[in-house]
Design a protein around this motif. Sequence first.
Motif, short mmCIF file in Angstrom:
data_model
loop_
_atom_site.label_atom_id
_atom_site.label_comp_id
_atom_site.label_asym_id
_atom_site.label_seq_id
_atom_site.Cartn_x
_atom_site.Cartn_y
_atom_site.Cartn_z
N LEU A 42 -82.87 -31.60 6.35
CA LEU A 42 -84.23 -31.04 6.30
C LEU A 42 -84.26 -29.61 6.83
N PHE B 62 -92.25 -30.02 6.50
CA PHE B 62 -91.14 -30.95 6.54
C PHE B 62 -91.46 -32.27 5.84
N GLU B 63 -92.71 -32.68 5.83
CA GLU B 63 -93.07 -33.92 5.15
C GLU B 63 -92.81 -33.82 3.65
N GLU C 236 -89.10 -33.73 3.03
CA GLU C 236 -88.54 -35.07 3.21
C GLU C 236 -88.74 -35.93 1.97
N GLY D 111 -85.64 -37.30 -0.05
CA GLY D 111 -85.52 -38.75 -0.22
C GLY D 111 -85.38 -39.13 -1.68
N GLU E 245 -79.11 -32.45 -1.65
CA GLU E 245 -79.85 -31.28 -1.18
C GLU E 245 -80.07 -30.29 -2.32
#
Length: 96
Positions: free
Chosen positions: A4, A16-17, A20, A24, A48
């Motif tokens: 992250l 960051f949410e 993420e 994911g 990534e």
Amino acid sequence: MDSLAKLSKLLDEDDFEMLEIYLGRAQNHVKSYCNLSELNETQQEIAEDIAIFNYRNKGVENIVSEGKGSLSESYRNDLPPDLIRRLNQHRRMRFV
């Protein structure tokens, strides 16, 4: 540096949410495509890169090219060939 933090630096994004979520989904894609249960460091880097690709394409609807005179648009259907090639290097066969 965790994934992250890398994504945040590379994309200059502090949410960051959202990162993420992209990461994911990319990890799940790599696991599903390659028939893996967990990712090693190289596979994590591929995830990534997929997350970065998907993040950069948000809002452009995967348009590859667009013309204005007599309206011509081309859309990307899948990941770029270099990412597919890297994924295929880690792909495992599944026996049923």
